[in-house]
Design a protein around this motif. Sequence first.
Motif, short mmCIF file in Angstrom:
data_model
loop_
_atom_site.label_atom_id
_atom_site.label_comp_id
_atom_site.label_asym_id
_atom_site.label_seq_id
_atom_site.Cartn_x
_atom_site.Cartn_y
_atom_site.Cartn_z
N GLN A 91 101.69 58.46 -16.91
CA GLN A 91 101.29 58.87 -15.56
C GLN A 91 100.99 60.36 -15.51
O GLN A 91 99.99 60.77 -14.89
N GLU A 92 101.81 61.17 -16.14
CA GLU A 92 101.54 62.62 -16.18
C GLU A 92 100.22 62.90 -16.89
O GLU A 92 99.44 63.74 -16.46
N LEU A 93 99.98 62.17 -17.98
CA LEU A 93 98.74 62.35 -18.72
C LEU A 93 97.52 61.97 -17.87
O LEU A 93 96.51 62.67 -17.88
N ARG A 94 97.63 60.88 -17.10
CA ARG A 94 96.54 60.50 -16.20
C ARG A 94 96.26 61.62 -15.20
O ARG A 94 95.10 61.93 -14.91
N THR A 95 97.32 62.22 -14.68
CA THR A 95 97.17 63.32 -13.72
C THR A 95 96.48 64.51 -14.36
O THR A 95 95.55 65.09 -13.78
N VAL A 96 96.90 64.86 -15.56
CA VAL A 96 96.29 66.00 -16.26
C VAL A 96 94.82 65.72 -16.56
O VAL A 96 93.97 66.60 -16.39
N VAL A 97 94.50 64.52 -16.99
CA VAL A 97 93.11 64.16 -17.26
C VAL A 97 92.28 64.27 -15.99
O VAL A 97 91.18 64.84 -15.99
N ALA A 98 92.79 63.76 -14.88
CA ALA A 98 92.07 63.84 -13.61
C ALA A 98 91.85 65.30 -13.20
O ALA A 98 90.75 65.67 -12.75
N GLN A 99 92.87 66.13 -13.36
CA GLN A 99 92.74 67.54 -13.01
C GLN A 99 91.73 68.25 -13.92
O GLN A 99 90.91 69.04 -13.45
N THR A 100 91.78 67.93 -15.20
CA THR A 100 90.85 68.54 -16.14
C THR A 100 89.42 68.12 -15.84
O THR A 100 88.50 68.94 -15.86
N ALA A 102 88.31 67.24 -12.96
CA ALA A 102 87.92 67.91 -11.71
C ALA A 102 87.50 69.35 -11.98
O ALA A 102 86.54 69.84 -11.38
N LEU A 103 88.20 70.02 -12.87
CA LEU A 103 87.82 71.39 -13.23
C LEU A 103 86.47 71.42 -13.94
O LEU A 103 85.66 72.31 -13.72
N ALA A 104 86.23 70.45 -14.80
CA ALA A 104 84.99 70.42 -15.58
C ALA A 104 83.81 69.92 -14.75
O ALA A 104 82.67 70.29 -15.03
N SER A 105 84.04 69.12 -13.75
CA SER A 105 82.97 68.49 -12.97
C SER A 105 82.02 69.50 -12.32
O SER A 105 80.82 69.38 -12.47
N LYS A 109 77.89 69.94 -13.07
CA LYS A 109 76.86 69.84 -12.02
C LYS A 109 76.02 71.11 -11.98
O LYS A 109 74.82 71.06 -11.81
N ARG A 110 76.65 72.27 -12.13
CA ARG A 110 75.91 73.53 -12.11
C ARG A 110 74.94 73.60 -13.28
O ARG A 110 73.82 74.05 -13.14
N ILE A 111 75.38 73.18 -14.43
CA ILE A 111 74.52 73.22 -15.61
C ILE A 111 73.31 72.31 -15.40
O ILE A 111 72.19 72.69 -15.68
N SER A 112 73.55 71.10 -14.89
CA SER A 112 72.43 70.18 -14.70
C SER A 112 71.48 70.66 -13.61
O SER A 112 70.30 70.40 -13.66
N LYS A 113 71.96 71.41 -12.61
CA LYS A 113 71.10 71.93 -11.56
C LYS A 113 70.17 73.02 -12.12
O LYS A 113 69.05 73.18 -11.67
#
Length: 118
Positions: A91-100, A102-105, A109-113
């Motif tokens: 569960q902690e790993l899922r949270t970290v992956v989701a946070q990571t 979110a940071l990368a997202s 998007k900026r790069i593709s724009k």
Amino acid sequence: MDGFARRLRERAEELGISNAEVARRCGLGERQYAYYTAGTREPNLQALVKISRILGSSSDELLGMADPPSRTERERLLDRLSLAATSLTDQELRTVVAQTEALASPRTKRISKKSPTF
């Protein structure tokens, strides 16, 4: 023996973890691991394999029989992240992956724009 002890201490420091934490993750007693980092005792083969795995190094590197690969700052940070992730619950790993993600997202998007569209 002193070189082995020094390499153990340096690798743990590079990963940002204490010797006590290395011992805990290896399933070794703190005192036992302290003997290794002080150079007063040598680990048996099973302990050496566990230590190598936790430190993300080969036993040859720790024993001084092979040069460790030179790592960039980014690679050292990724090593630290990977090591930290191994001690998380699912569960902690899922949270970290989701946070990571979110940071990368936004960055993705900026790069593709900025990319030209045809």
